[in-house]
Design an enzyme around this catalytic site. Structure first.
Site, PDB file in Angstrom:
ATOM      1  N   CYS B  86       0.821  -1.234  -0.125  1.00 46.14           N
ATOM      2  CA  CYS B  86       0.157  -0.126   0.003  1.00 46.14           C
ATOM      3  C   CYS B  86       0.811   1.202   0.060  1.00 46.14           C
ATOM      4  O   CYS B  86       1.630   1.514  -0.760  1.00 46.14           O
ATOM      5  CB  CYS B  86      -0.890   0.021   1.289  1.00 46.14           C
ATOM      6  SG  CYS B  86      -2.272   1.019   1.353  1.00 46.14           S
ATOM      7  N   HIS B 203      -3.001  -5.553   0.714  1.00 41.96           N
ATOM      8  CA  HIS B 203      -2.718  -5.685   2.320  1.00 41.96           C
ATOM      9  C   HIS B 203      -2.602  -7.156   2.702  1.00 41.96           C
ATOM     10  O   HIS B 203      -3.300  -7.674   3.236  1.00 41.96           O
ATOM     11  CB  HIS B 203      -3.739  -4.904   3.121  1.00 41.96           C
ATOM     12  CG  HIS B 203      -3.484  -3.512   3.063  1.00 41.96           C
ATOM     13  ND1 HIS B 203      -2.905  -2.957   4.034  1.00 41.96           N
ATOM     14  CD2 HIS B 203      -4.245  -2.801   2.271  1.00 41.96           C
ATOM     15  CE1 HIS B 203      -3.336  -1.458   3.708  1.00 41.96           C
ATOM     16  NE2 HIS B 203      -3.841  -1.544   2.813  1.00 41.96           N
ATOM     17  N   GLU B 205      -1.074  -8.340   5.216  1.00 44.85           N
ATOM     18  CA  GLU B 205      -1.438  -8.357   6.837  1.00 44.85           C
ATOM     19  C   GLU B 205      -2.797  -8.615   7.158  1.00 44.85           C
ATOM     20  O   GLU B 205      -3.314  -8.991   8.196  1.00 44.85           O
ATOM     21  CB  GLU B 205      -0.827  -7.354   7.648  1.00 44.85           C
ATOM     22  CG  GLU B 205      -1.447  -5.852   7.560  1.00 44.85           C
ATOM     23  CD  GLU B 205      -1.620  -5.098   6.300  1.00 44.85           C
ATOM     24  OE1 GLU B 205      -1.104  -5.907   5.379  1.00 44.85           O
ATOM     25  OE2 GLU B 205      -2.052  -4.059   6.138  1.00 44.85           O
TER      26      GLU B 205
END
Lengths: 741, 237, 88
Positions: B86, B203, B205
């Site tokens: 990002c 993303h 995560e």
């Protein structure tokens, strides 16, 4: 007493929104004429926005205490205990007027303000929700307002880094020139790390931290307390501009400074800015405060004491620091590139003493500005037009000629249709706690390191409140609690945002008083304390008030995050049950609104004891693992709830339903009523579910089965609606978006 | 292996990466402040998502000139790995560590939604555990994620197999409809020539636990840890 | 000395924001707008009096930070005592 200050007269006081009696009272308190700066302080602190002078007597009705309440109303935000050493901080606020004048910045700074309310308590914000009301969706101005408000919220939320997990958008012509922007925030704090907005400890230094002060927002607090007039759009210069980046730094710096143990008290410089902080903080602690304005960091030259005290520049805080530990705090703020300047100290004399270059410009007892602000009990009057409206019987209208068309129209109503266009612009997951994303009855957030989860929602059907303020208030609380129950959670606390017209009109104040009475009774019956909130009066333009709109923000707890339940059907073959009574009404319904009918009739009243039992039954079924979905049957009635359960999940699935007629098919399918929850039960759990419902002693019945590619609704033995999933999904998915894209 | 998660003013995915690496993967991890330049004890540096410096001027522009980013070429030259997600991807492009630029989404709106990624190159340390053509599910959350590179850069990227991920449908088709931001040729992630610096808009995560809706993001970490253990770069754990 | 830096997208790079503004103007009846591109203006207050030197420094600032060479082009303008001196 600055040479350039205008002379203080009664006329000037009136222009500041004070009354002649209030001006006399100021002279009595001071024993002299106020200085210009003092007049500014009184006008801001005695405004409705800061002093709640018209609402206080009514707000006393609300239950605010419970064993798990760690902080009730009166602080930056309320706090409830979650167990395991954690507490939840919650608050909701309106930013209606600023958002009408400049939708992007108005909404953005609304988010900024509520975030600061949460992190001044020592909590890290974990989620926001937004409750929005707009006028005619067909109108170009509405489109402009929605676009601006949503992108303002999106910008501030996303840049700051907090997920938006829910909310509502509803439309009614009454909001055309008075849209509502209410934002709720919740945060997590360890119970031994809570901070309060108190200026304790005589001699402690007072620090100004955060962004520099400019002339923006001067009179914001008095603007929020004045009726809109033609030309309000010309007031642009007073609107504050948000800086979510600085706010993010301020969050990290404040939490880091708090962790040092050197911070004694802290308050956000929100409405009425430094004036509000420097009087409320000592008032809460029974102390006084001295501030020297020449030390306040400024980004404009030539600012007067009046302007510095009343500026509503964003992203600023006032801190009281333990004497001798100043350097620790300065170091933290320097690390985050923020100003932290000692501008004064806590005194013991109960006086706010403001000086500029050593010369005193204001000297006022802090209690006079705060606790002793005027409180009014203005007259209330039941509006004469209400009887006729309530007497209207929607069943005197003909049935719809085409039920399927009426149903599709209802699904495509922008109030009911999918709000994906809105929430896909918001980060929903930052923090990696969001277990249920926007689009179900409530947002669910896990608490890392525990098995628990927080469940949050906002609700408020203003049409019901307009037609029956007492019932409407109670219904709003009941629906919010029901949304939590559908997710499996037990309600913990309410934060409310009460949006009304001018309290100086007896009919409006009556709506307010009745709605509060309804809220209070429902909160008491359902045992949910109100821990924080906000009153927004004067939501009217040229005599046209908004619908009375109390918005309920509610937070609940899931003891086991694994219990979380979503609203959509999961598995073909599951039986569909409706828990709750048959009492529904078309009065004030979305169906009536989409049929182009007047807003009239009465909403179905809520039986609070039954409501409580239905919610308990739903929770019990969820906790026992007996249901695969649960959804509140609210706006649009049973038919809309069924459609949403079919199409709002990751995979659409159909259903076949058969219900008894409640007299007419439109009432049966589209009638709205409280205490009704739609659940789907896997066949293996059916027997257990039946006996559990029996034990709970609530009305319930199986009404159909999940499966297939259509939604078929049979009423009294005949098929009234049979539509493909594609047809209903198309109406529901495009209904909102086609107005804004 | 040892991970570092960089914090710039305005970063917000730092805690999320730290949590996944430390709590889910049980690997040693620490935060790295943007003014730190001593990366000596780290094997992999994460540049997380967020709005560094408010993304004022351009997304990632100011952070792209910060001390920790200026220390990256040396870190990479001596065998360090870098994952920018990002805002981290934007920063890597702004710093010239990866070619091209990330521009405002074509729809002009922020987009937070689930996306599917077509694995184009399974021969980087970050993707060695994957199959070419495998489809991963990972969310995006950005307003400026439209990847742009001029024709020559694009040719080089393709010639050297440096396009790692493209946005695709659930079935793996790289179509216009599956492209959430208007990225050129649906590009979602690229690597440097050596394959040791990965930038991607999605993303990982946020796709590291089933409770959060999927675990495909973990595959990148497993690949990386596996690769580095296998080639002897680091000791296990 | 005051300077202005104009940063805009390079020719040939799609400018969706410009296209949206152009559409909005058309909606308001301004159909004569043939092309519209959105850019940024940065205003700087500089120390020193040598415009030539300042200009060189400003170009360097643009290359190093103010513009992204991949997508953007820039022009630098020095404004002295109200007199505009266009240098690039």
């Amino acid at each position: 007493m600055t040479a350039a200050d205008p002379k203080v007269t009664l006329d000037l006081a009136l222009a500041h929104g004070l009354t002649a009696e209030e001006y006399d009272r100021i002279i009595r308190i001071l024993g002299r004429e106020p200085t210009y700066t003092e007049l500014g302080l009184f006008s801001a602190l005695w405004s409705e926005h800061c002093a709640y002078k018209h609402s206080k007597v009514f707000l006393r009705l609300l239950p605010t205490k419970a064993p798990h309440v760690l902080q009730g109303p009166g602080e930056n935000a309320g706090i409830v205990d979650l167990g395991d050493g954690w507490a939840l901080v919650l608050k909701m606020e309106s930013h209606n007027h600023p958002s009408f004048i400049e939708p992007f910045q108005g909404a953005a700074t609304g988010v900024g303000g509520i975030l600061r309310d949460i992190f001044t308590m020592g909590a890290r914000p974990i989620a926001t929700l937004d409750s929005l009301r707009f006028g005619d969706p067909e109108d170009a101005k509405t489109r402009y307002l929605i676009g601006g408000v949503v992108s303002g919220i999106s910008w501030y939320n996303n840049c700051f880094g907090v997920p938006n997990v829910g909310g509502e958008v509803a439309f009614a012509p009454e909001y055309q020139r008075n849209p509502l922007v209410n934002v709720m925030c919740v945060g997590l704090v360890q119970t031994d790390r809570i901070f309060r907005a108190r200026a304790e400890g005589v001699g402690n230094p007072v620090f100004y931290v955060g962004a520099k002060t400019g002339r923006d927002g001067i009179h914001g607090a008095t603007m929020a307390s004045a009726v809109f007039e033609e030309g309000a759009e010309e007031r642009r210069p007073t609107v504050q501009v948000g800086d979510p980046f600085t706010e993010k730094l301020l969050l990290e710096a404040c939490l880091e400074a708090m962790a040092t143990g050197a911070v004694v008290g802290i308050q956000d410089m929100g409405a009425a800015g430094l004036a509000c902080c420097s009087s409320e903080m000592p008032a809460r602690a029974g102390t006084g405060m001295e501030v020297e304005l020449s030390r306040v960091p400024r980004r404009e030259t030539g600012m007067t004491p009046y302007e510095i005290m009343l500026s509503e520049s964003q992203e600023r805080m006032l801190l009281v620091v333990a004497r001798g530990r100043e350097e620790e705090v300065k170091k933290v703020f320097a690390k985050w590139d923020l100003d932290a300047v000692e501008i004064g100290r806590v005194t013991g004399d109960g006086i706010l003493r403001v000086s500029m270059d050593g010369q005193v410009v204001a000297e006022v007892p802090v209690r006079a500005l705060t606790e002793e602000a005027p409180v009014y009990e203005k007259p209330t009057a039941r509006p004469g037009w209400l009887d006729a409206l309530q007497a209207f019987d929607p069943l005197t209208l003909p049935e719809p000629p085409d039920y399927e068309a009426a149903f599709l129209r209802l699904l495509a109503s922008p109030t009911i249709a999918s709000k994906q266009w809105v929430y896909r612009q918001y980060d929903q997951q930052v923090g990696t706690n969001t277990l249920v994303l926007p689009g179900s009855d409530a947002g669910v957030l896990r608490i890392k390191g525990t098995p628990k989860a927080i469940v949050v929602t906002t609700d408020g059907n203003a049409r019901y409140v307009f037609l029956d303020p007492y019932q409407g208030g109670a219904l709003a609380v009941a629906e919010a609690a029901r949304n939590l129950a559908c997710s499996g959670a037990r309600p913990l606390a309410v934060t409310d945002c009460l949006n009304f017209g001018s309290p100086e009109r007896p009919e409006i104040l009556w709506q307010f008083a009745e709605a509060i009475r309804g809220l209070a009774d429902a909160c008491r019956q359902l045992e949910i304390p109100v821990v924080s909130g906000n009153v927004s009066f004067y939501n009217e333009t040229e005599g046209q008030a908004i619908l009375p709109t109390p918005v309920i923000g509610m937070a609940g707890l899931l003891e086991d995050a694994g219990w979380r339940t979503t609203q959509w059907f999961k598995e073909a073959g599951d039986r569909i049950a409706l828990i709750g009574p048959d009492a529904v009404s078309l009065g004030g319904s979305e169906y009536l609104a989409t049929s182009g009918r007047q807003l009239a009739g009465r909403p179905a009243p809520v039986d609070l004891r039954l409501e409580r039992d239905v919610q308990a039954a739903c929770r019990a079924a969820i906790e026992a693992g007996l249901v695969s979905s649960a959804h509140d049957a609210a706006e649009g009635g049973l038919a809309v709830a069924l459609a949403e359960a079919c199409i709002s999940g990751p995979e659409a699935v159909g259903a076949e339903i058969e219900v008894e007629s409640l007299g007419r098919a439109d009432l049966t399918l589209f009638g709205e009523g409280p205490s009704r929850i739609l659940v789907s039960v896997p066949p293996r759990a059916q027997r257990h579910f039946e006996s559990l419902m029996g034990e709970c002693q609530v009305p319930w019945r199986f009404i159909g089965t999940v499966g297939g590619g259509r939604l078929t609704l049979k009423v009294g033995g005949s098929v009234v609606v049979s539509l493909s999933l594609d047809q209903i999904a198309h109406a529901w998915r495009t209904g909102f978006e086609r107005h804004v894209a | 292996m040892r991970f570092g998660v960089v914090i710039f003013p305005g970063t917000w995915s730092d805690c999320d990466f730290h949590y996944v690496i430390g709590e889910v993967l049980r690997q040693p991890v620490k935060y790295v402040w943007h003014r730190d330049t001593d990366l000596g004890d780290l094997d992999c540096l994460i540049l997380p998502g967020g709005f560094s410096y408010g993304d004022y001027l351009r997304a990632g522009a100011i952070a792209g000139r910060s001390p920790v980013v200026e220390a990256l070429p040396d870190f990479v030259a001596r065998g360090g790995h870098v994952l920018g997600s990002c805002n981290g991807f934007q920063i890597l492009c702004e710093a010239g560590m990866l070619p091209g630029a990330l521009m405002r989404n074509e729809c002009l709106q922020y987009r937070c939604q689930s996306t599917h990624l077509f694995v184009e190159n399974a021969d980087t340390p970050f993707t060695r555990g994957l199959r070419p053509g495998q489809v991963l599910k990972m969310p995006i959350s950005h307003g400026e994620g439209k990847y742009y590179a001029d024709a020559e850069t694009l040719r080089t990227l393709k010639a050297r197999n440096r396009i790692v991920f493209r946005y695709c449908t659930e079935a793996g088709d790289v179509t216009k409809d599956a492209n959430p931001n208007g990225s050129i040729e649906n590009i979602a992630g690229i690597v440097n020539d050596a394959g040791t610096v990965l930038g991607l808009m999605p993303h990982p995560e946020r796709a590291a636990e089933s409770a959060m809706g999927g675990t495909d993001g973990l595959l990148l970490f497993h690949s990386l840890i596996g690769s580095l253990v296998e080639d002897g770069s680091v000791l296990k754990g | 000395m005051r300077a202005r830096v104009f940063v805009r997208l390079k020719r040939g790079i799609l400018d969706p924001q410009g296209a949206a503004v152009k559409r909005a103007l058309e909606g308001l009846g301004y159909r004569e707008v043939q092309e519209l591109r959105v850019g940024k203006v940065l205003e700087l207050e500089l120390e020193g009096t040598d415009p030539g030197q300042a200009h060189g420094r400003l170009e360097e600032m643009c290359r190093r930070l103010l513009a992204n060479p991949v997508t953007e082009e820039f022009t630098v303008e020095i404004v002295e005592d109200g007199a505009r001196q266009r240098l690039a």
